[in-house]
Design an enzyme around this catalytic site. Structure first.
Site, PDB file in Angstrom:
ATOM      1  N   GLY A  59      81.070  67.473 -16.293  1.00 45.90           N
ATOM      2  CA  GLY A  59      80.394  68.385 -16.592  1.00 45.90           C
ATOM      3  C   GLY A  59      81.218  69.498 -16.222  1.00 45.90           C
ATOM      4  O   GLY A  59      82.116  69.788 -14.985  1.00 45.90           O
TER       5      GLY A  59
ATOM      6  N   GLY B 137      79.822  63.703 -16.229  1.00 47.30           N
ATOM      7  CA  GLY B 137      79.911  63.410 -17.932  1.00 47.30           C
ATOM      8  C   GLY B 137      80.578  62.440 -18.870  1.00 47.30           C
ATOM      9  O   GLY B 137      80.437  61.953 -19.578  1.00 47.30           O
TER      10      GLY B 137
ATOM     11  N   GLU C  52      79.521  62.719  -7.792  1.00 48.83           N
ATOM     12  CA  GLU C  52      78.694  63.471  -7.525  1.00 48.83           C
ATOM     13  C   GLU C  52      78.139  63.970  -5.637  1.00 48.83           C
ATOM     14  O   GLU C  52      77.781  65.057  -5.509  1.00 48.83           O
ATOM     15  CB  GLU C  52      76.751  62.985  -8.019  1.00 48.83           C
ATOM     16  CG  GLU C  52      77.455  63.620  -9.137  1.00 48.83           C
ATOM     17  CD  GLU C  52      78.164  62.256 -10.315  1.00 48.83           C
ATOM     18  OE1 GLU C  52      78.320  62.463 -11.207  1.00 48.83           O
ATOM     19  OE2 GLU C  52      78.473  61.250  -9.661  1.00 48.83           O
TER      20      GLU C  52
ATOM     21  N   ASP D 143      74.139  61.066 -12.114  1.00 52.15           N
ATOM     22  CA  ASP D 143      73.169  60.933 -13.337  1.00 52.15           C
ATOM     23  C   ASP D 143      74.208  60.742 -14.740  1.00 52.15           C
ATOM     24  O   ASP D 143      75.072  59.350 -14.507  1.00 52.15           O
ATOM     25  CB  ASP D 143      73.108  62.586 -13.522  1.00 52.15           C
ATOM     26  CG  ASP D 143      74.383  63.666 -14.205  1.00 52.15           C
ATOM     27  OD1 ASP D 143      75.532  62.880 -14.056  1.00 52.15           O
ATOM     28  OD2 ASP D 143      74.101  64.681 -14.425  1.00 52.15           O
TER      29      ASP D 143
END
Length: 346
Positions: free
Chosen positions: A69, A117, A140, A148
């Site tokens: 992201g 992502g 992360e 995630d």
């Protein structure tokens, strides 16, 4: 969130293949909300289009598929309360789940850097391709967040405790590691990618061009990794890493201890819980809870500031030590967000 243009994702139909090209090469194809929506609209349309028999995902430029992201945009929105980030997560995680059950062959080319992502758009695909240039990671914890995009489930299901090691240290996988850990299926030499892109049948092309899987460096280190990371707490993991008296284990401890103490403990809890969840959808539901909670924790903004905004590489975590992070602190990350759950698992 970051501004985007229609050209940030190229959507084409070439022969009977739907082609998706992430097209922000100067930003390493990092994802914006608009890009995610564009990909979702294309996949929804192609699922019902008899002219499309397969989908091919690639990234523009020479550096990689996608770095994840748009971290700077996530940082800026989190400082304002995180409403835009929550919308981003809702769209992203639903797209990840759709990819996992897409009704037509979905071929993802994980060439070069594929992180965060980018893993979510590729590692749930039916056909996942890596090359000798691949660097696949869920980094992360380095920025005050938790794995995630379905990554917690993939990591939880990796052989032994390799997923725990990868998650806590934010280590990148080579092509061989990604294949061994269940993030990829096929390895193609980078020199074969033009032939894959030129093919009218990417599924057949992958089968014809694939080479034998390269060796996994992580597989050769299973003994100490499995022993150290099987511990019940992050503190005990660190103790075992130091006690192992191996350069690799010492390096892992140093990497781990540089990351957010809170997010390390939440990550370990998330991975252990993910092992017992019945589906990717359930894993994404859990990740949504955790990610929403992370938006309200100071370590996310601070971690991105240190790594991406100011680039001083000196985050001031709060709390600063593992001992200060309580069980209650961890438990609140798994509570239902104020605006409700994602609800993918029903």
């Amino acid at each position: 969130m970051a501004l985007d243009t229609p050209q940030d994702v190229l959507i084409e139909r070439i022969g009977r293949t739907g082609r998706i090209t992430l097209n922000r090469p100067r930003a390493l194809n990092s994802l914006t909300l608009g890009m995610l929506r564009t990909v979702r609209e294309a996949l929804d349309a192609w699922a019902e289009d008899d002219r499309v028999t397969a989908v091919l995902l690639t990234g523009a430029g020479e550096r990689g598929l996608c770095a994840g992201g748009d971290i700077r945009a996530i940082h800026d929105d989190a400082r304002l309360g995180g409403a835009g980030d929550r919308a981003f997560f809702r769209v992203e995680y639903r797209l990840n789940e759709l990819i996992s059950r897409y009704p037509k062959p979905y071929v993802a080319v994980m060439d070069g850097i594929t992180m965060g992502g980018g893993v979510g758009l590729s590692a749930h695909a039916a056909i996942r391709v890596v090359t000798e240039r691949s660097a696949v990671a869920m980094p992360e914890t380095r920025i005050g967040l938790v794995p995630d995009v379905g990554g917690s489930r993939l990591l939880a299901l990796a052989p032994g405790e390799l997923g725990t090691h990868l998650a806590l240290t934010a280590t990148a996988m080579t092509a061989g590691d990604a294949l061994y850990c269940g993030f990829a299926d096929h390895c193609l030499p980078g020199s074969a990618l033009p032939a894959l892109l030129a093919s009218e049948d990417p599924v057949a092309a992958v089968a014809a061009l694939a080479e034998a899987a390269p060796a996994s460096g992580l597989a050769a280190q299973r003994e100490w990794i499995d022993h150290c990371y099987a511990a019940d707490t992050v503190e005990e993991i660190v103790e075992r890493l130091h006690a192992a008296d191996l350069p690799e284990a010492k390096e892992a401890a140093e990497q781990l201890l540089a990351h957010s103490p809170t997010m390390l403990k939440v990550t370990l809890a998330a991975l252990r819980r993910a092992r017992a969840l019945p589906s990717l959808a359930a894993g994404l539901d859990q990740e949504y809870r955790v990610s929403c909670a992370a938006l309200t924790h100071p370590d996310l903004v601070e971690g991105i500031r240190a790594q991406v905004v100011d680039k001083d590489r000196n985050p001031r975590w709060n709390p600063a030590t593992l001992a200060e992070v309580t069980a209650d602190d961890v438990a609140r990350f798994f509570a239902v967000p104020a605006d409700g759950d994602l609800g993918l698992a029903g």
